[in-house]
Design a protein around this motif. Structure first.
Motif, mmCIF file in Angstrom:
data_model
loop_
_atom_site.group_PDB
_atom_site.id
_atom_site.type_symbol
_atom_site.label_atom_id
_atom_site.label_comp_id
_atom_site.label_asym_id
_atom_site.label_seq_id
_atom_site.Cartn_x
_atom_site.Cartn_y
_atom_site.Cartn_z
ATOM 1 N N ALA A 298 -6.480 -0.539 4.212
ATOM 2 C CA ALA A 298 -6.644 0.185 2.951
ATOM 3 C C ALA A 298 -5.621 -0.262 1.927
ATOM 4 C CB ALA A 298 -6.495 1.683 3.192
ATOM 5 N N TRP A 299 -5.918 0.049 0.697
ATOM 6 C CA TRP A 299 -4.989 -0.111 -0.424
ATOM 7 C C TRP A 299 -4.725 1.266 -1.026
ATOM 8 C CZ3 TRP A 299 -2.545 -4.581 -1.542
ATOM 9 C CH2 TRP A 299 -3.076 -5.778 -1.035
ATOM 10 N N PHE A 300 -3.459 1.558 -1.229
ATOM 11 C CA PHE A 300 -3.006 2.737 -1.945
ATOM 12 C C PHE A 300 -2.193 2.262 -3.147
ATOM 13 C CE2 PHE A 300 -3.776 6.496 0.784
ATOM 14 C CZ PHE A 300 -4.291 5.863 1.905
ATOM 15 N N ARG A 301 -1.951 3.161 -4.073
ATOM 16 C CA ARG A 301 -1.079 2.838 -5.203
ATOM 17 C C ARG A 301 -0.259 4.048 -5.583
ATOM 18 N NH1 ARG A 301 -5.703 2.084 -9.915
ATOM 19 N NH2 ARG A 301 -6.311 4.294 -10.088
ATOM 20 N N GLN A 302 0.883 3.753 -6.181
ATOM 21 C CA GLN A 302 1.779 4.816 -6.614
ATOM 22 C C GLN A 302 2.332 4.481 -7.987
ATOM 23 O OE1 GLN A 302 4.878 5.821 -3.833
ATOM 24 N NE2 GLN A 302 5.177 7.822 -4.782
#
Length: 121
Positions: free
Chosen positions: A35-39
């Protein structure tokens, strides 16, 4: 131990494209959901997209139609193609690996160090 290393971030203008890559060490990549997450600054880390070990994909609504997640199991790599980028996409993007794909951070056991994506208006 699995290590994930992201690359491909940068500074672009609105409407431009970027492709992020995440390379996994070890021999178990094909068993992982990725998965890819972002902050973004001052915000919680949020789910962006995921690809299961058989290629099923999932996206958060704000990136549907603009981002594409894919994986090359032979190269132990997962990609995030980001098109028509918007300033709201500015964030640190993290790669994550786990037994299943999920929109929940706690489902993932392995995380990369992140790569910065900055989109100017």
């Amino acid at each position: 131990q699995v290590q994930l290393v992201e690359s491909g971030g940068g500074l672009v203008q609105a409407g431009d494209s970027l492709r992020l890559a995440c390379v996994a060490s070890g021999s178990y990549f094909t068993y992982f959901g990725m998965a890819w997450f972002r902050q973004a600054p001052g915000k919680e880390r949020e789910f962006v997209a995921a690809a299961s070990r058989i290629g099923t994909t999932r996206y958060t609504d704000s990136v549907k139609g603009r981002f594409t997640v894919s994986r090359d199991n032979a190269k132990n790599t997962v990609y995030l193609q980001m098109n028509n980028l918007e300033p709201e996409d500015t964030a640190i993007y993290y790669c994550a690996g786990g037994n299943v794909i999920s929109e929940t951070k706690s489902a993932y056991n392995y995380w990369g160090q992140g790569t910065q994506v900055t989109v100017s208006a």
